[in-house]
Design a protein around this motif. Structure first.
Motif, PDB file in Angstrom:
ATOM      1  N   GLY A   1       0.786  -1.228   0.000  1.00 60.69           N
ATOM      2  CA  GLY A   1       0.000   0.000   0.000  1.00 60.69           C
ATOM      3  C   GLY A   1       0.816   1.275   0.000  1.00 60.69           C
ATOM      4  O   GLY A   1       0.277   2.356  -0.190  1.00 60.69           O
ATOM      5  N   SER A   2       2.121   1.158   0.217  1.00 61.63           N
ATOM      6  CA  SER A   2       2.971   2.350   0.195  1.00 61.63           C
ATOM      7  C   SER A   2       3.189   2.813  -1.246  1.00 61.63           C
ATOM      8  O   SER A   2       2.954   2.066  -2.196  1.00 61.63           O
ATOM      9  CB  SER A   2       4.314   2.071   0.871  1.00 61.63           C
ATOM     10  N   VAL A   3       3.617   4.065  -1.385  1.00 65.75           N
ATOM     11  CA  VAL A   3       3.864   4.641  -2.705  1.00 65.75           C
ATOM     12  C   VAL A   3       5.279   5.200  -2.726  1.00 65.75           C
ATOM     13  O   VAL A   3       5.652   5.990  -1.863  1.00 65.75           O
ATOM     14  CB  VAL A   3       2.855   5.763  -3.035  1.00 65.75           C
ATOM     15  N   ILE A   4       6.053   4.780  -3.718  1.00 66.00           N
ATOM     16  CA  ILE A   4       7.395   5.318  -3.916  1.00 66.00           C
ATOM     17  C   ILE A   4       7.375   6.126  -5.202  1.00 66.00           C
ATOM     18  O   ILE A   4       7.197   5.583  -6.290  1.00 66.00           O
ATOM     19  CB  ILE A   4       8.453   4.206  -3.990  1.00 66.00           C
ATOM     20  N   CYS A   5       7.516   7.447  -5.062  1.00 64.50           N
ATOM     21  CA  CYS A   5       7.476   8.359  -6.207  1.00 64.50           C
ATOM     22  C   CYS A   5       8.889   8.603  -6.727  1.00 64.50           C
ATOM     23  O   CYS A   5       9.860   8.529  -5.988  1.00 64.50           O
ATOM     24  CB  CYS A   5       6.842   9.685  -5.790  1.00 64.50           C
ATOM     25  N   TRP A   6       8.968   8.940  -8.002  1.00 63.49           N
ATOM     26  CA  TRP A   6      10.278   9.194  -8.590  1.00 63.49           C
ATOM     27  C   TRP A   6      10.448  10.616  -9.095  1.00 63.49           C
ATOM     28  O   TRP A   6      11.567  11.063  -9.266  1.00 63.49           O
ATOM     29  CB  TRP A   6      10.606   8.194  -9.690  1.00 63.49           C
ATOM     30  N   ALA A   7       9.367  11.350  -9.325  1.00 60.48           N
ATOM     31  CA  ALA A   7       9.531  12.710  -9.836  1.00 60.48           C
ATOM     32  C   ALA A   7       8.236  13.490  -9.728  1.00 60.48           C
ATOM     33  O   ALA A   7       7.150  12.916  -9.695  1.00 60.48           O
ATOM     34  CB  ALA A   7       9.964  12.683 -11.304  1.00 60.48           C
ATOM     35  N   SER A   8       8.365  14.818  -9.717  1.00 58.83           N
ATOM     36  CA  SER A   8       7.218  15.711  -9.781  1.00 58.83           C
ATOM     37  C   SER A   8       6.846  15.903 -11.238  1.00 58.83           C
ATOM     38  O   SER A   8       7.711  16.043 -12.100  1.00 58.83           O
ATOM     39  CB  SER A   8       7.548  17.063  -9.156  1.00 58.83           C
ATOM     40  N   TYR A   9       5.554  15.909 -11.495  1.00 65.11           N
ATOM     41  CA  TYR A   9       5.049  16.140 -12.840  1.00 65.11           C
ATOM     42  C   TYR A   9       4.314  17.472 -12.923  1.00 65.11           C
ATOM     43  O   TYR A   9       3.499  17.686 -13.810  1.00 65.11           O
ATOM     44  CB  TYR A   9       4.170  14.965 -13.279  1.00 65.11           C
ATOM     45  N   GLY A  10       4.599  18.362 -11.983  1.00 64.94           N
ATOM     46  CA  GLY A  10       4.047  19.704 -12.012  1.00 64.94           C
ATOM     47  C   GLY A  10       2.745  19.833 -11.253  1.00 64.94           C
ATOM     48  O   GLY A  10       2.304  18.920 -10.570  1.00 64.94           O
ATOM     49  N   SER A  11       2.117  20.983 -11.401  1.00 62.17           N
ATOM     50  CA  SER A  11       0.915  21.291 -10.630  1.00 62.17           C
ATOM     51  C   SER A  11      -0.383  21.067 -11.401  1.00 62.17           C
ATOM     52  O   SER A  11      -1.457  21.187 -10.837  1.00 62.17           O
ATOM     53  CB  SER A  11       0.973  22.746 -10.151  1.00 62.17           C
ATOM     54  N   ASP A  12      -0.296  20.721 -12.675  1.00 64.03           N
ATOM     55  CA  ASP A  12      -1.479  20.536 -13.519  1.00 64.03           C
ATOM     56  C   ASP A  12      -1.864  19.057 -13.548  1.00 64.03           C
ATOM     57  O   ASP A  12      -1.120  18.225 -14.083  1.00 64.03           O
ATOM     58  CB  ASP A  12      -1.180  21.046 -14.917  1.00 64.03           C
ATOM     59  N   LEU A  13      -3.023  18.720 -12.976  1.00 60.84           N
ATOM     60  CA  LEU A  13      -3.453  17.326 -12.919  1.00 60.84           C
ATOM     61  C   LEU A  13      -3.613  16.718 -14.311  1.00 60.84           C
ATOM     62  O   LEU A  13      -3.213  15.584 -14.546  1.00 60.84           O
ATOM     63  CB  LEU A  13      -4.743  17.191 -12.112  1.00 60.84           C
ATOM     64  N   ALA A  14      -4.183  17.454 -15.235  1.00 60.13           N
ATOM     65  CA  ALA A  14      -4.388  16.926 -16.593  1.00 60.13           C
ATOM     66  C   ALA A  14      -3.051  16.549 -17.228  1.00 60.13           C
ATOM     67  O   ALA A  14      -2.917  15.475 -17.833  1.00 60.13           O
ATOM     68  CB  ALA A  14      -5.135  17.937 -17.463  1.00 60.13           C
ATOM     69  N   GLU A  15      -2.053  17.395 -17.093  1.00 61.09           N
ATOM     70  CA  GLU A  15      -0.727  17.091 -17.651  1.00 61.09           C
ATOM     71  C   GLU A  15      -0.105  15.887 -16.964  1.00 61.09           C
ATOM     72  O   GLU A  15       0.528  15.048 -17.615  1.00 61.09           O
ATOM     73  CB  GLU A  15       0.195  18.312 -17.545  1.00 61.09           C
ATOM     74  N   ALA A  16      -0.263  15.790 -15.660  1.00 59.06           N
ATOM     75  CA  ALA A  16       0.282  14.643 -14.931  1.00 59.06           C
ATOM     76  C   ALA A  16      -0.384  13.354 -15.391  1.00 59.06           C
ATOM     77  O   ALA A  16       0.293  12.335 -15.602  1.00 59.06           O
ATOM     78  CB  ALA A  16       0.113  14.849 -13.425  1.00 59.06           C
ATOM     79  N   ILE A  17      -1.699  13.381 -15.582  1.00 54.49           N
ATOM     80  CA  ILE A  17      -2.415  12.189 -16.047  1.00 54.49           C
ATOM     81  C   ILE A  17      -1.954  11.807 -17.442  1.00 54.49           C
ATOM     82  O   ILE A  17      -1.763  10.627 -17.725  1.00 54.49           O
ATOM     83  CB  ILE A  17      -3.938  12.422 -16.012  1.00 54.49           C
ATOM     84  N   ARG A  18      -1.737  12.764 -18.312  1.00 54.56           N
ATOM     85  CA  ARG A  18      -1.276  12.470 -19.669  1.00 54.56           C
ATOM     86  C   ARG A  18       0.112  11.826 -19.669  1.00 54.56           C
ATOM     87  O   ARG A  18       0.506  11.183 -20.631  1.00 54.56           O
ATOM     88  CB  ARG A  18      -1.262  13.732 -20.519  1.00 54.56           C
ATOM     89  N   SER A  19       0.860  11.981 -18.587  1.00 54.79           N
ATOM     90  CA  SER A  19       2.207  11.406 -18.480  1.00 54.79           C
ATOM     91  C   SER A  19       2.188   9.941 -18.043  1.00 54.79           C
ATOM     92  O   SER A  19       3.225   9.306 -18.017  1.00 54.79           O
ATOM     93  CB  SER A  19       3.034  12.208 -17.481  1.00 54.79           C
ATOM     94  N   LEU A  20       1.003   9.439 -17.661  1.00 51.11           N
ATOM     95  CA  LEU A  20       0.920   8.046 -17.199  1.00 51.11           C
ATOM     96  C   LEU A  20       1.345   7.069 -18.272  1.00 51.11           C
ATOM     97  O   LEU A  20       1.142   7.208 -19.402  1.00 51.11           O
ATOM     98  CB  LEU A  20      -0.517   7.709 -16.758  1.00 51.11           C
TER      99      LEU A  20
END
Length: 93
Positions: free
Chosen positions: A74-93
């Motif tokens: 259940g833990s999450v290990i993140c590797w980078a920030s994708y900015g403040s725009d949710l739509a742009e972050a989702i498009r990076s999936l």
């Protein structure tokens, strides 16, 4: 559960944009860290939103969306920030 999502966002909109009909908002009671580039270490994040897309996650901390791996525990290990725009972050999936 849409609480915490940016204004105008619903989990249905997240699912539509991501193409993942099983995308879900997760509870915040889990370990969430981000890798520190070049140091092989981790810094804890204090997210106010966690979105799951199968084994990937988007985590919002201090207005920034971080992408990471949702582990079996259940833990999450993140590797980078994708900015403040949710739509742009989702498009990076």
């Amino acid at each position: 559960m849409d609480s915490g999502l940016p204004a105008g966002w619903t989990i249905e909109r997240v699912r539509a944009l991501s193409g993942d009909s099983s995308a879900a908002s997760l509870s915040l009671d889990r370990l969430v860290v981000v890798e520190v580039a070049g140091q092989g270490d981790y810094e804890p994040l204090r997210p106010d939103v966690i979105l799951a897309f199968h084994e990937l996650s988007l985590v919002r901390d201090d207005g920034e969306w971080f992408m990471g791996q949702l582990d079996d525990d259940g833990s999450v290990i993140c590797w980078a920030s994708y900015g403040s725009d949710l739509a742009e972050a989702i498009r990076s999936l």
